[in-house]
Design a protein around this motif. Structure first.
Motif, mmCIF file in Angstrom:
data_model
loop_
_atom_site.group_PDB
_atom_site.id
_atom_site.type_symbol
_atom_site.label_atom_id
_atom_site.label_comp_id
_atom_site.label_asym_id
_atom_site.label_seq_id
_atom_site.Cartn_x
_atom_site.Cartn_y
_atom_site.Cartn_z
ATOM 1 N N UNK A 110 0.730 -1.184 0.025
ATOM 2 C CA UNK A 110 0.028 -0.056 0.058
ATOM 3 C C UNK A 110 0.744 1.239 -0.075
ATOM 4 N N UNK A 111 1.760 1.329 0.924
ATOM 5 C CA UNK A 111 2.635 2.509 0.726
ATOM 6 C C UNK A 111 3.502 2.685 -0.405
ATOM 7 N N UNK A 112 3.927 1.353 -0.990
ATOM 8 C CA UNK A 112 4.674 1.375 -2.198
ATOM 9 C C UNK A 112 3.887 2.104 -3.475
ATOM 10 N N UNK A 113 2.284 1.675 -3.389
ATOM 11 C CA UNK A 113 1.590 2.303 -4.313
ATOM 12 C C UNK A 113 1.697 3.901 -4.206
ATOM 13 N N UNK A 114 1.424 4.224 -2.921
ATOM 14 C CA UNK A 114 1.966 5.638 -2.529
ATOM 15 C C UNK A 114 3.124 6.348 -3.005
ATOM 16 N N UNK A 140 8.356 7.286 3.370
ATOM 17 C CA UNK A 140 7.127 6.619 3.494
ATOM 18 C C UNK A 140 7.317 4.960 4.387
ATOM 19 N N UNK A 141 6.388 4.953 5.355
ATOM 20 C CA UNK A 141 6.306 3.812 6.169
ATOM 21 C C UNK A 141 4.635 3.674 6.690
ATOM 22 N N UNK A 142 4.174 2.368 6.338
ATOM 23 C CA UNK A 142 2.903 2.286 7.015
ATOM 24 C C UNK A 142 2.875 2.031 8.673
ATOM 25 N N UNK A 143 1.791 2.294 9.349
ATOM 26 C CA UNK A 143 1.657 1.970 10.560
ATOM 27 C C UNK A 143 1.744 0.567 11.112
ATOM 28 N N UNK A 144 2.668 0.274 11.981
ATOM 29 C CA UNK A 144 2.691 -1.039 12.182
ATOM 30 C C UNK A 144 2.750 -1.251 13.942
ATOM 31 N N UNK A 145 2.843 -2.515 14.303
ATOM 32 C CA UNK A 145 3.087 -2.718 15.758
ATOM 33 C C UNK A 145 1.883 -1.872 16.428
ATOM 34 N N UNK A 146 1.808 -1.106 17.355
ATOM 35 C CA UNK A 146 0.864 -0.549 17.919
ATOM 36 C C UNK A 146 1.042 1.083 17.633
ATOM 37 N N UNK A 147 1.014 1.305 16.385
ATOM 38 C CA UNK A 147 1.234 2.888 15.985
ATOM 39 C C UNK A 147 2.593 3.304 16.147
ATOM 40 N N UNK A 148 3.505 2.611 15.299
ATOM 41 C CA UNK A 148 4.857 2.737 15.222
ATOM 42 C C UNK A 148 5.357 2.411 13.936
ATOM 43 N N UNK A 149 6.433 2.828 13.492
ATOM 44 C CA UNK A 149 7.240 2.621 12.165
ATOM 45 C C UNK A 149 7.638 0.995 12.201
ATOM 46 N N UNK A 180 17.185 19.739 6.518
ATOM 47 C CA UNK A 180 16.759 19.239 5.333
ATOM 48 C C UNK A 180 15.263 19.283 5.222
ATOM 49 N N UNK A 181 14.745 19.684 3.714
ATOM 50 C CA UNK A 181 13.395 19.429 3.555
ATOM 51 C C UNK A 181 12.960 17.990 3.390
ATOM 52 N N UNK A 182 12.060 17.882 4.331
ATOM 53 C CA UNK A 182 11.369 16.436 4.583
ATOM 54 C C UNK A 182 9.780 16.336 4.396
ATOM 55 N N UNK A 183 9.141 15.478 3.853
ATOM 56 C CA UNK A 183 8.034 15.001 3.754
ATOM 57 C C UNK A 183 7.839 13.494 3.978
ATOM 58 N N UNK A 184 6.546 13.233 4.871
ATOM 59 C CA UNK A 184 6.427 11.905 5.232
ATOM 60 C C UNK A 184 5.136 11.415 4.490
ATOM 61 N N UNK A 185 4.980 10.276 4.536
ATOM 62 C CA UNK A 185 3.587 9.398 4.041
ATOM 63 C C UNK A 185 3.645 8.073 4.492
ATOM 64 N N UNK A 186 2.508 7.662 4.390
ATOM 65 C CA UNK A 186 2.361 6.041 4.696
ATOM 66 C C UNK A 186 0.841 5.758 4.773
ATOM 67 N N UNK A 210 4.344 20.521 5.494
ATOM 68 C CA UNK A 210 3.107 20.312 5.875
ATOM 69 C C UNK A 210 2.664 19.273 7.104
ATOM 70 N N UNK A 211 1.734 18.437 6.825
ATOM 71 C CA UNK A 211 1.706 17.143 7.695
ATOM 72 C C UNK A 211 1.836 16.114 6.837
ATOM 73 N N UNK A 212 2.266 14.783 7.593
ATOM 74 C CA UNK A 212 2.404 13.507 6.652
ATOM 75 C C UNK A 212 1.346 13.356 6.020
ATOM 76 N N UNK A 213 1.292 12.677 4.877
ATOM 77 C CA UNK A 213 0.049 12.112 4.245
ATOM 78 C C UNK A 213 -0.152 10.794 4.513
ATOM 79 N N UNK A 214 -1.389 10.781 4.839
ATOM 80 C CA UNK A 214 -1.688 9.334 5.584
ATOM 81 C C UNK A 214 -3.016 8.795 4.662
ATOM 82 N N UNK A 215 -2.683 7.500 4.106
ATOM 83 C CA UNK A 215 -4.158 6.925 3.128
ATOM 84 C C UNK A 215 -4.437 5.682 4.011
ATOM 85 N N UNK A 216 -5.661 5.382 4.176
ATOM 86 C CA UNK A 216 -6.369 4.184 4.671
ATOM 87 C C UNK A 216 -6.165 3.078 3.591
ATOM 88 N N UNK A 217 -5.388 2.194 4.231
ATOM 89 C CA UNK A 217 -5.228 0.896 3.449
ATOM 90 C C UNK A 217 -4.875 1.157 2.065
#
Ligand SMILES: Cc1cc2nc3c(=O)[nH]c(=O)nc-3n(C[C@H](O)[C@H](O)[C@H](O)COP(=O)(O)O)c2cc1C
Length: 138
Positions: free
Chosen positions: A14-18, A51-60, A79-85, A111-118
């Motif tokens: 899923x994060x790979x598709x992102x 980019x990294x999905x939510x794993x464990x109990x709300x962790x990378x 450094x300029x950084x953007x996050x997603x998962x 901004x804030x990290x981009x999050x997508x459900x599943x």
């Protein structure tokens, strides 16, 4: 031309598709997009997207992504950084924690990290592209 490093971890793709949509959204930037297993160096880029999905109990992901990120985060200051998962049943706590961590590292968080459900839908992929395009514009 700006040089961009995209580093992702994804258990079921899923994060790979992102990440792939994000690369498209980077337009004519010179983008290097790699799985975290390649443990890329931060040297030589203008912007960074992680980019990294939510794993464990709300962790990378603790197997590969967390050790990599811990090893490079001291180098993110200034450094300029953007996050997603992608995430599942949570409310995005892993991303809020990650944002705070990146800011504490001294990075310039976009901004804030981009999050997508599943699994990203076509609309979600467009959102990923726009997110990347906006990051390229700052
Ligand atoms: C072991 C495991 C732990 C997970 N923990 C969380 C969690 O704490 N919060 C959440 O919202 N989703 C959680 N999820 C759901 C994943 O984040 C979600 O399925 C996501 O789309 C996976 O993306 P990926 O294929 O890029 O890894 C978990 C999934 C697995 C398999």
């Amino acid at each position: 031309m700006q040089k961009v490093l995209v580093v992702y971890w994804s258990m079921t793709g899923n994060t790979e598709i992102m990440a792939n949509a994000i690369v498209e959204g980077c337009g004519d930037a010179d983008v290097t997009c790699v799985n975290v297993s390649e443990t890329p160096s931060l040297d030589g880029y203008d912007k960074y997207m992680f980019g990294c999905s939510s794993m464990g109990d709300e962790v990378l992901d603790e197997g590969e992504f967390e050790p990599y990120f811990a090893s490079i985060e001291a180098g993110l200051a200034g450094k300029k950084v953007a996050l997603f998962g992608s995430y599942g049943w949570g409310d995005g706590q892993w991303m809020r924690d990650w944002e705070a961590r990146v800011k504490a590292d001294g990075a310039e968080l976009f901004e804030t990290g981009l999050i997508i459900n599943e699994t990203p839908t076509d609309d979600d992929k467009e959102t990923c592209k726009k997110f990347a395009a906006s990051f390229m514009a700052v």
